[in-house]
Design a protein around this motif. Sequence first.
Motif, PDB file in Angstrom:
ATOM      1  N   ASP A  70       0.808  -1.214   0.000  1.00  0.00           N
ATOM      2  CA  ASP A  70       0.000   0.000   0.000  1.00  0.00           C
ATOM      3  C   ASP A  70       0.844   1.268   0.000  1.00  0.00           C
ATOM      4  O   ASP A  70       0.313   2.372  -0.124  1.00  0.00           O
ATOM      5  CB  ASP A  70      -0.960   0.007   1.183  1.00  0.00           C
ATOM      6  N   GLN A 126      -1.942   2.570  -4.733  1.00  0.00           N
ATOM      7  CA  GLN A 126      -3.349   2.904  -4.495  1.00  0.00           C
ATOM      8  C   GLN A 126      -4.250   1.674  -4.596  1.00  0.00           C
ATOM      9  O   GLN A 126      -5.324   1.633  -3.987  1.00  0.00           O
ATOM     10  CB  GLN A 126      -3.807   3.974  -5.497  1.00  0.00           C
ATOM     11  N   TYR A 127      -3.834   0.685  -5.377  1.00  0.00           N
ATOM     12  CA  TYR A 127      -4.640  -0.521  -5.550  1.00  0.00           C
ATOM     13  C   TYR A 127      -4.906  -1.195  -4.203  1.00  0.00           C
ATOM     14  O   TYR A 127      -5.933  -1.861  -4.008  1.00  0.00           O
ATOM     15  CB  TYR A 127      -3.926  -1.488  -6.490  1.00  0.00           C
ATOM     16  N   GLN A 132      -4.797   0.441  -1.136  1.00  0.00           N
ATOM     17  CA  GLN A 132      -5.174   1.391  -0.098  1.00  0.00           C
ATOM     18  C   GLN A 132      -6.681   1.373   0.141  1.00  0.00           C
ATOM     19  O   GLN A 132      -7.466   1.186  -0.792  1.00  0.00           O
ATOM     20  CB  GLN A 132      -4.700   2.794  -0.482  1.00  0.00           C
ATOM     21  N   GLN A 137      -8.961   3.600   0.751  1.00  0.00           N
ATOM     22  CA  GLN A 137      -9.845   4.549   0.060  1.00  0.00           C
ATOM     23  C   GLN A 137     -10.080   4.180  -1.397  1.00  0.00           C
ATOM     24  O   GLN A 137     -10.970   4.720  -2.049  1.00  0.00           O
ATOM     25  CB  GLN A 137      -9.304   5.980   0.160  1.00  0.00           C
ATOM     26  N   TYR A 138      -9.258   3.272  -1.931  1.00  0.00           N
ATOM     27  CA  TYR A 138      -9.419   2.841  -3.326  1.00  0.00           C
ATOM     28  C   TYR A 138      -9.971   1.415  -3.433  1.00  0.00           C
ATOM     29  O   TYR A 138      -9.954   0.831  -4.518  1.00  0.00           O
ATOM     30  CB  TYR A 138      -8.067   2.887  -4.048  1.00  0.00           C
ATOM     31  N   GLU A 139     -10.455   0.853  -2.340  1.00  0.00           N
ATOM     32  CA  GLU A 139     -10.777  -0.573  -2.342  1.00  0.00           C
ATOM     33  C   GLU A 139     -11.894  -0.949  -3.312  1.00  0.00           C
ATOM     34  O   GLU A 139     -12.021  -2.116  -3.684  1.00  0.00           O
ATOM     35  CB  GLU A 139     -11.126  -1.038  -0.930  1.00  0.00           C
ATOM     36  N   HIS A 172     -12.346   1.016  -6.209  1.00  0.00           N
ATOM     37  CA  HIS A 172     -12.021   1.674  -7.470  1.00  0.00           C
ATOM     38  C   HIS A 172     -11.465   0.673  -8.491  1.00  0.00           C
ATOM     39  O   HIS A 172     -10.741  -0.252  -8.143  1.00  0.00           O
ATOM     40  CB  HIS A 172     -10.981   2.774  -7.249  1.00  0.00           C
ATOM     41  N   PHE A 177      -9.145   0.506 -12.120  1.00  0.00           N
ATOM     42  CA  PHE A 177      -7.962   1.247 -12.536  1.00  0.00           C
ATOM     43  C   PHE A 177      -7.752   1.155 -14.053  1.00  0.00           C
ATOM     44  O   PHE A 177      -8.150   0.170 -14.697  1.00  0.00           O
ATOM     45  CB  PHE A 177      -6.722   0.693 -11.824  1.00  0.00           C
ATOM     46  N   GLN A 186      -1.455   8.935 -13.467  1.00  0.00           N
ATOM     47  CA  GLN A 186      -2.498   8.453 -12.578  1.00  0.00           C
ATOM     48  C   GLN A 186      -2.235   6.991 -12.216  1.00  0.00           C
ATOM     49  O   GLN A 186      -1.551   6.272 -12.958  1.00  0.00           O
ATOM     50  CB  GLN A 186      -3.862   8.611 -13.234  1.00  0.00           C
ATOM     51  N   THR A 211     -17.478   1.236 -10.105  1.00  0.00           N
ATOM     52  CA  THR A 211     -16.874   0.682  -8.903  1.00  0.00           C
ATOM     53  C   THR A 211     -17.095  -0.819  -8.859  1.00  0.00           C
ATOM     54  O   THR A 211     -18.008  -1.359  -9.491  1.00  0.00           O
ATOM     55  CB  THR A 211     -17.463   1.322  -7.629  1.00  0.00           C
TER      56      THR A 211
END
Length: 417
Positions: A124, A152-153, A155, A157-159, A161, A163, A199, A390
């Motif tokens: 993370d 970020q993958y 983390q 807050q991105y669980e 999201h 990519f 990004q 999502t």
Amino acid sequence: MGLMSRSLLYTVVFVALLCVALTVWVWPRLAGRGVLPVLGRLGSIAVTQLSIVAAMLLAVNSWGQFYGTWNQLLGRVDKAPVNVNEMGKGGPYATVNGTKDGLVQPAGPQGLDKIGGIPHGPADKEGKVQSVRIVGKRSQAINPAFVYLPPQYFQKQYERHRFPVMVAISGYPGGIMNLAQHLQVPQTASRLLAENKMQPTIIVMVRPTIAPPRDTECVDVPDGPQAETFFTKDLPDALRSTYRVGADPSAWGVFGYSSGGTCALELAMRQPNVYPAAAALSADYKVGNDLTTGNLFGSGPDAKQKQHEHDLIWRLQNMPAPRVSVLVTSSKKGEKNYGETEKFLKAVKEPMTSASIILPEGSHHFTTWRREIGPLMEWMSQQLTFPQDTADKPAPPANPAPSATASATASEEPKKD
């Protein structure tokens, strides 16, 4: 004379032949005993051998384009940053399936444990590179791959999201090790992320052939390997079955170097609904038959048309342009594809858009491509949209995937080139 010039090669070959002829002619005159005849024989042998070796090295360099200029041969390489020139505009959670029925299967290190600069810390914070093999349901191919996952993958807050995805294709006969070790794709991604120039993106590193040692050139060969099918259908399906990747094509791009760059352009222009963005380092702009490819287009009345359709300049001149964005690179001095690159850029028409990196001096080699890979990835990141859809809330994985530096306890390593 330039290092890659034919006049230099022909001159050195002529000198080598002349030295051989002169050695044969003077040898009887050097047959006597004494210091001078012995030195004469040694000198004629040395000069002849050196001229032959020089001719062979020049021929090999001309074929492989390893050094484009005298400056590169002597190590005087320009490392200054390069600029992109914009042209006119017109499921699951990285738990690689540990069983043999998954489309993305864990593999042994495949050399990844020998590469410096690969993330080794907490996922993370540093990200992770996984060593896997991709199984093609339609093509029946199994291809080794490295998969870079950004920090970020992992983390919180991105669980949920998804990519963007970049597919990176090596040259032939190179493999995925070249992408990670020599082109330094994952290391460059980590740097660009830290500098906020890219990004968070998943990067999948693969080789262009699905049937080694044959060079399949990302072509669906009649009654043979279905390489285009693997890259445009099997690979996206496999990634979507395993990782949180974007479902919309706008989140997907493809790039490569040498023949991998040719593949990237071919895939995007032939299948724009799969890869609407492509970038190519020192690519050719058409695919043809040779000793390494065999017959890629079959026989019969359709063979010639199939070959035409894999000539990208011909496609632009004779077929509607696809809605894709492309980036191509070359060097005014030291690269053989400069003329064709200029011709390709001039042929681009709406709705297709193009950008370029043209160096004053370069070569068909990693010393040049490492200068270009950062701007290339930054440009491609700007072309890809961060997915807005999502994924379902993740459940704790029962069998976590092995890390990128998996030891011998990982599953059997796939067969290498």
